[in-house]
Write an enzyme that holds these catalytic residues in place. Sequence first.
Site, mmCIF file in Angstrom:
data_model
loop_
_atom_site.group_PDB
_atom_site.id
_atom_site.type_symbol
_atom_site.label_atom_id
_atom_site.label_comp_id
_atom_site.label_asym_id
_atom_site.label_seq_id
_atom_site.Cartn_x
_atom_site.Cartn_y
_atom_site.Cartn_z
ATOM 1 N N TYR A 56 0.851 -1.189 0.000
ATOM 2 C CA TYR A 56 0.000 0.000 0.000
ATOM 3 C C TYR A 56 0.893 1.246 0.000
ATOM 4 C CZ TYR A 56 -3.450 -3.512 1.438
ATOM 5 O OH TYR A 56 -4.236 -4.634 1.525
ATOM 6 N N HIS A 119 1.102 -12.002 1.406
ATOM 7 C CA HIS A 119 0.003 -11.268 0.767
ATOM 8 C C HIS A 119 -0.660 -12.072 -0.345
ATOM 9 C CE1 HIS A 119 -1.205 -6.790 -0.072
ATOM 10 N NE2 HIS A 119 -2.222 -7.586 -0.257
ATOM 11 N N PRO A 198 -15.002 -5.772 2.382
ATOM 12 C CA PRO A 198 -16.343 -6.217 2.788
ATOM 13 C C PRO A 198 -17.456 -5.399 2.163
ATOM 14 C CG PRO A 198 -15.300 -4.961 4.551
ATOM 15 C CD PRO A 198 -14.248 -5.178 3.501
ATOM 16 N N PHE A 203 -18.964 -0.836 -3.810
ATOM 17 C CA PHE A 203 -20.251 -1.111 -4.475
ATOM 18 C C PHE A 203 -21.358 -1.271 -3.429
ATOM 19 C CE2 PHE A 203 -20.882 -2.372 -9.082
ATOM 20 C CZ PHE A 203 -22.207 -1.947 -9.109
HETATM 21 N N1 LIG Z 1 -5.348 -9.038 1.152
HETATM 22 C C1 LIG Z 1 -5.625 -8.371 0.059
HETATM 23 O O1 LIG Z 1 -5.212 -8.720 -1.060
HETATM 24 C C2 LIG Z 1 -6.498 -7.151 0.162
HETATM 25 C C3 LIG Z 1 -7.066 -6.592 -1.008
HETATM 26 C C4 LIG Z 1 -7.890 -5.474 -0.869
HETATM 27 C C5 LIG Z 1 -8.126 -4.931 0.380
HETATM 28 N N2 LIG Z 1 -7.533 -5.482 1.493
HETATM 29 C C6 LIG Z 1 -7.765 -4.913 2.860
HETATM 30 O O2 LIG Z 1 -9.169 -4.758 3.080
HETATM 31 C C7 LIG Z 1 -9.448 -3.421 3.430
HETATM 32 C C8 LIG Z 1 -10.834 -3.016 2.957
HETATM 33 O O3 LIG Z 1 -10.969 -3.246 1.567
HETATM 34 P P1 LIG Z 1 -11.157 -2.080 0.502
HETATM 35 O O4 LIG Z 1 -10.664 -0.797 1.075
HETATM 36 O O5 LIG Z 1 -10.597 -2.569 -0.776
HETATM 37 O O6 LIG Z 1 -12.710 -2.056 0.205
HETATM 38 P P2 LIG Z 1 -14.045 -1.817 1.032
HETATM 39 O O7 LIG Z 1 -13.779 -1.682 2.466
HETATM 40 O O8 LIG Z 1 -14.950 -2.879 0.532
HETATM 41 O O9 LIG Z 1 -14.532 -0.416 0.394
HETATM 42 C C9 LIG Z 1 -13.759 0.735 0.489
HETATM 43 C C10 LIG Z 1 -14.429 1.809 -0.344
HETATM 44 O O10 LIG Z 1 -15.720 2.117 0.174
HETATM 45 C C11 LIG Z 1 -15.791 3.481 0.581
HETATM 46 N N3 LIG Z 1 -16.563 3.496 1.844
HETATM 47 C C12 LIG Z 1 -16.253 2.882 3.010
HETATM 48 N N4 LIG Z 1 -17.225 3.047 3.927
HETATM 49 C C13 LIG Z 1 -18.193 3.780 3.320
HETATM 50 C C14 LIG Z 1 -19.457 4.271 3.748
HETATM 51 N N5 LIG Z 1 -19.931 4.036 4.970
HETATM 52 N N6 LIG Z 1 -20.185 4.997 2.854
HETATM 53 C C15 LIG Z 1 -19.721 5.249 1.619
HETATM 54 N N7 LIG Z 1 -18.533 4.799 1.140
HETATM 55 C C16 LIG Z 1 -17.771 4.072 1.991
HETATM 56 C C17 LIG Z 1 -14.349 3.942 0.735
HETATM 57 O O11 LIG Z 1 -14.231 5.305 0.425
HETATM 58 P P3 LIG Z 1 -13.740 6.401 1.506
HETATM 59 O O12 LIG Z 1 -12.381 6.023 1.955
HETATM 60 O O13 LIG Z 1 -13.758 7.650 0.701
HETATM 61 O O14 LIG Z 1 -14.771 6.385 2.603
HETATM 62 C C18 LIG Z 1 -13.659 3.101 -0.351
HETATM 63 O O15 LIG Z 1 -13.841 3.720 -1.622
HETATM 64 C C19 LIG Z 1 -8.302 -2.621 2.769
HETATM 65 O O16 LIG Z 1 -8.174 -1.334 3.319
HETATM 66 C C20 LIG Z 1 -7.134 -3.531 3.028
HETATM 67 O O17 LIG Z 1 -6.666 -3.347 4.356
HETATM 68 C C21 LIG Z 1 -6.747 -6.588 1.397
#
Ligand SMILES: NC(=O)c1ccc[n+]([C@@H]2O[C@H](COP(=O)([O-])OP(=O)(O)OC[C@H]3O[C@@H](n4cnc5c(N)ncnc54)[C@H](OP(=O)(O)O)[C@@H]3O)[C@@H](O)[C@H]2O)c1
Length: 311
Positions: A56, A119, A198, A203
């Site tokens: 990251y 990872h 999650p 989406f």
């Molecule tokens: N192991 C892996 O390969 C892997 C891959 C991907 C992710 N991850 C981990 O999983 C974590 C979470 O996944 P992610 O960040 O990809 O996706 P996510 O949590 O599914 O979604 C994040 C997105 O949703 C928005 N968001 C979050 N809460 C919201 C709400 N209440 N209302 C409106 N929009 C909202 C965020 O924007 P804003 O920031 O603008 O609120 C961001 O654009 C990552 O931070 C990372 O630590 C791990």
Amino acid sequence: MQQRNLGQQGLTVSAIGYGAMGTAIGYGPTDDAGSISAIRRAHELGVTHFDTAEMYGWGVGEKLLGTALAPIRDQVTIATKFGFTPSFAPNSRPEHIRTVVDASLQNLRVDSIDLLYQHVHDPAVPVEEVVGVMKQYVEAGKVKYLGLSNTNAESIRKAHAVHPISVLQSEYSIFARESESLLPVIEELGIGMVAYSPLARGFLSGAVQPRSAYAADDFRQRIGWWEPENYDENVEIVGQLTQFASRKGASLSQLAIAWLLAQRDYIVPIPGSRNAGRVAENIAAVDITLTVADLAAIAAIAPAGGVGSRA
Ligand SMILES: NC(=O)c1ccc[n+]([C@@H]2O[C@H](COP(=O)([O-])OP(=O)(O)OC[C@H]3O[C@@H](n4cnc5c(N)ncnc54)[C@H](OP(=O)(O)O)[C@@H]3O)[C@@H](O)[C@H]2O)c1
């Protein structure tokens, strides 16, 4: 905040964690002060588990998380990950692991990493060799617990035979169901799950935009759910889920997180947000209880997850 056990080695964390990827990469321009406020708000509201990775921002995300958590280091668990080259190819060669983990300790400003993940599976390096290196860090007191991410059942078994694996981190949401096939093996081995993305990368957050609003270089344009032939159908599913959520007095993001908490008691979702208000909204999902009938209603709306692939 409720607590959940991840694995059988003693790692206990808040039922909802915080994913810090977006503070460094993936979702457009970042604002460090806003991200630090969001991280600290998560902690004030009971979150004790924070997730980042070398990848990251190649240390940028780790440094920001280390800064945000420095005053409360002893109250939280921090997870990070190694395993990519700068061109995003897998690299879990022993010398690369050592270089990255030593840098992560510095970037995070910690004496030990609470949870260290590989990872991504690296077909060029036997997982036994990878876990052998990770185990040396545990023996040296520089890592407490081990995890794997983006891997398969066979590798999980082989890794667990070298050193107990506490956590599998896998993409899991109402939209992304593929990792359900790994639940039997982790349940058998007593491994916990951290559910990443999650909110289906936004989406399932209520913030989904008309397709034309995503920039051509936004990585989500390459995800199957955003493809033109799938997009409208997914927006329709999200509309129905949003209506269902509001009947429960919840937002869509809260429904998505509560759904994961209801799947198994060893699953910890790690939603990511750079905004303190949205962090608070997401964390409030811990108080939403979904009944068997609620889960059936969600299954009727999205029987197989989102339309199209998650990648
Ligand atoms: N192991 C892996 O390969 C892997 C891959 C991907 C992710 N991850 C981990 O999983 C974590 C979470 O996944 P992610 O960040 O990809 O996706 P996510 O949590 O599914 O979604 C994040 C997105 O949703 C928005 N968001 C979050 N809460 C919201 C709400 N209440 N209302 C409106 N929009 C909202 C965020 O924007 P804003 O920031 O603008 O609120 C961001 O654009 C990552 O931070 C990372 O630590 C791990």
